[in-house]
Motif scaffolding. Structure first.
Motif, PDB file in Angstrom:
ATOM      1  N   CYS A  16      47.255  40.289  30.491  1.00 50.02           N
ATOM      2  CA  CYS A  16      46.623  41.661  30.856  1.00 50.02           C
ATOM      3  C   CYS A  16      44.825  41.288  30.383  1.00 50.02           C
ATOM      4  N   LEU A  17      44.280  41.015  28.918  1.00 55.40           N
ATOM      5  CA  LEU A  17      42.901  39.911  29.121  1.00 55.40           C
ATOM      6  C   LEU A  17      42.496  39.564  30.114  1.00 55.40           C
ATOM      7  N   LEU A  18      43.534  38.194  29.732  1.00 54.93           N
ATOM      8  CA  LEU A  18      43.337  37.078  30.370  1.00 54.93           C
ATOM      9  C   LEU A  18      42.683  37.839  32.223  1.00 54.93           C
ATOM     10  N   SER A  19      43.221  38.510  32.470  1.00 57.05           N
ATOM     11  CA  SER A  19      43.406  39.101  33.549  1.00 57.05           C
ATOM     12  C   SER A  19      42.249  39.687  33.878  1.00 57.05           C
ATOM     13  N   LYS A  20      41.279  40.204  33.425  1.00 52.73           N
ATOM     14  CA  LYS A  20      39.888  41.283  32.997  1.00 52.73           C
ATOM     15  C   LYS A  20      40.167  41.976  33.868  1.00 52.73           C
ATOM     16  N   ALA A  21      41.739  42.733  34.161  1.00 56.37           N
ATOM     17  CA  ALA A  21      42.434  44.142  34.965  1.00 56.37           C
ATOM     18  C   ALA A  21      41.952  45.677  33.644  1.00 56.37           C
ATOM     19  N   LYS A  22      42.097  46.693  34.086  1.00 62.40           N
ATOM     20  CA  LYS A  22      42.115  47.906  33.050  1.00 62.40           C
ATOM     21  C   LYS A  22      43.422  47.970  32.814  1.00 62.40           C
ATOM     22  N   GLY A  82      47.729  36.538  34.220  1.00 65.62           N
ATOM     23  CA  GLY A  82      47.119  36.525  34.554  1.00 65.62           C
ATOM     24  C   GLY A  82      46.675  36.119  35.450  1.00 65.62           C
ATOM     25  N   PRO A 128      40.544  41.472  38.562  1.00 63.33           N
ATOM     26  CA  PRO A 128      39.179  42.520  38.238  1.00 63.33           C
ATOM     27  C   PRO A 128      38.922  43.609  38.619  1.00 63.33           C
ATOM     28  N   ASP A 160      47.712  39.240  26.175  1.00 68.13           N
ATOM     29  CA  ASP A 160      47.007  37.916  26.928  1.00 68.13           C
ATOM     30  C   ASP A 160      47.038  38.260  27.919  1.00 68.13           C
ATOM     31  N   THR A 179      44.999  47.945  38.164  1.00 67.51           N
ATOM     32  CA  THR A 179      45.116  48.210  36.255  1.00 67.51           C
ATOM     33  C   THR A 179      46.694  47.653  36.332  1.00 67.51           C
TER      34      THR A 179
END
Length: 429
Positions: free
Chosen positions: A155-161, A132, A137, A153, A140
């Motif tokens: 990966c989703l927190l980071s807002k990366a693709k 995170g 954003p 979790d 990738t």
């Protein structure tokens, strides 16, 4: 809106907890005594434990080296309480850093052969806090579909693709790396070293080559590899000879290191950035002193002259259990081939069943027979991929493992007589 207009009917945020898709299954499993979760263990995590009033062979623990009851680990935990109290009541940033933390981070970095290490309160926070923070954003992240939930979790927190690829399929990884070239940001590949449900290992040599070819960074979660694999016990990266080609490695204390917590190792500049930027590190209470003291003592045992013997014993026990279950006709994970020849069986010996209800019935029969195993159901595993997850310790004796194998044999015969054949070894060949 006019003042007389009626407000919209409010939506109850708790509505989702009623009648969800698994509610009926859970109710039926409870009614039939088939729920394999939340059972109470009344003793320490030994090879044979007391659970709910009966002795059961423990084949569901991650206590791979059997150190949770080692007198030296217990003494270190007690000494940490005497020196620093029951808790530190603050974050590492403020009042939660002790000499134990600094010693542990220094010795982890030495063990892993990296510049720096950073200790987190939990393993979950280590992954979430690293991913995170490092990812943003516009970046990738390419992740194996079998990666641990804490990786997803983060990966989703980071807002990366997020570009997932099918478990251990190198052609799928290559395709996602090709696609990531057009995304515009930095690229990170993150994989488990040893996959926690399947017990197989990532092909890190090939993964590292693909990362180098496409200019991507590589992070390996060594939660189930550190303290198990490699001559030093430093994990899958050491075993496969790619330590210098992996940018970040994560590990936990809640498996071989007989405690609770997590760590990340890498270059000094990355670790320093995490130390001052990772929210799950900065804004959570420091681990209790007993946990840090126990982890440090366990690490020192792994790094001592005793370490190689413990590492060899847990892998020998894993192979013995795997071979015994395969001989009974169970569909078990296959030995993992190594690049230089030979193979390895990790302490996670997964038995594929397929159907969720069959897995629950088998779990119950084993439990009643005096053997405790973990049950992996969807979404922890793919649909129709239900499995019994067994795991061994270095401290399991052959006599105990033979007793467990005998129970597995009797349960299989009785189950198939009533419910039909289970998947066989050919499933994994």
């Amino acid at each position: 809106m006019s003042e007389s207009a009626s407000p919209a009917t409010p939506v109850d945020v708790f509505a989702k907890v009623r009648g969800h898709e698994r509610a009926e299954q859970l109710a039926a499993a409870r009614a039939g005594g088939l729920l394999p979760y939340f059972h109470v263990q009344d003793s320490a995590a030994l090879p044979v434990v007391t659970m709910e009033g009966a002795e059961r062979i423990q084949l569901g623990s991650n206590n791979y080296l059997g150190l949770t009851s080692d007198p030296r680990v217990l003494e270190a935990a007690h000494r940490a309480i005497d020196d620093f109290g029951s808790g530190l009541t603050g974050s590492r940033l403020l009042n939660g850093t002790t000499p134990l933390h600094l010693d542990l981070e220094r010795e982890i970095a030495e063990w892993m052969g990296t510049e720096e290490a950073l200790v987190f309160t939990t393993g979950h926070q280590a992954n979430v806090g690293t991913l995170g923070t490092i990812l943003a954003p516009g970046d990738t992240v390419v992740a194996d579909s079998g990666d641990h939930a804490s990786i997803l979790d983060g990966c989703l927190l980071s807002k990366a693709k997020l570009r997932p690829f099918r478990h251990n399929k190198l052609d799928k990884l290559e395709k996602q790396l090709q696609r990531a070239q057009g995304d515009g940001g930095g690229v990170l590949v993150v994989v488990d070293g040893v996959f926690s449900m399947e017990g197989d290992i990532a092909p890190l040599v090939d993964i590292a080559e693909l990362c180098e070819r496409f200019g991507a960074r590589l992070m390996v979660d060594e939660a189930h590899g550190a303290g198990v694999l490699g001559a030093r016990g430093a994990g899958t990266s050491e075993l496969l000879g790619v330590e210098d080609r992996v940018d970040l490695r994560m590990g936990t204390f809640s498996k071989s290191l007989a405690s609770c917590g997590g760590f990340i190792v890498g270059s000094s500049e990355v670790i320093e950035y995490l130390r001052i930027s990772s929210r799950s590190f900065l804004f959570t209470a420091s681990a209790v002193p007993a946990a840090v003291g126990a982890a440090l003592a366990a690490l020192r045992i792994v790094r001592s002259d005793e370490g190689p013997q413990l590492l060899a014993q847990v892998l020998d026990n894993a192979r013995y259990l795997r071979d015994g279950l395969e001989a009974l006709g169970y569909a078990v994970v296959q030995p993992q081939p190594l690049p230089g020849g030979g193979d390895v069986v990790t302490p996670i010996v997964s038995v594929t069943v397929g159907d969720d209800w069959k897995a629950a019935l088998l779990w119950r029969a084993l439990y009643d027979g005096g053997v405790f195993v973990n049950t992996a159901l969807h979404p922890a595993v793919p649909p129709s991929g239900a499995a019994l997850r067994t795991s061994v310790m270095a401290t399991h004796t052959r006599e105990v493992l033979d007793r467990a194998i005998d129970v597995f044999g009797r349960v299989k015969r009785e189950f198939e007589a009533e419910h039909g054949a289970l998947p066989g070894p050919e499933l994994h060949r």
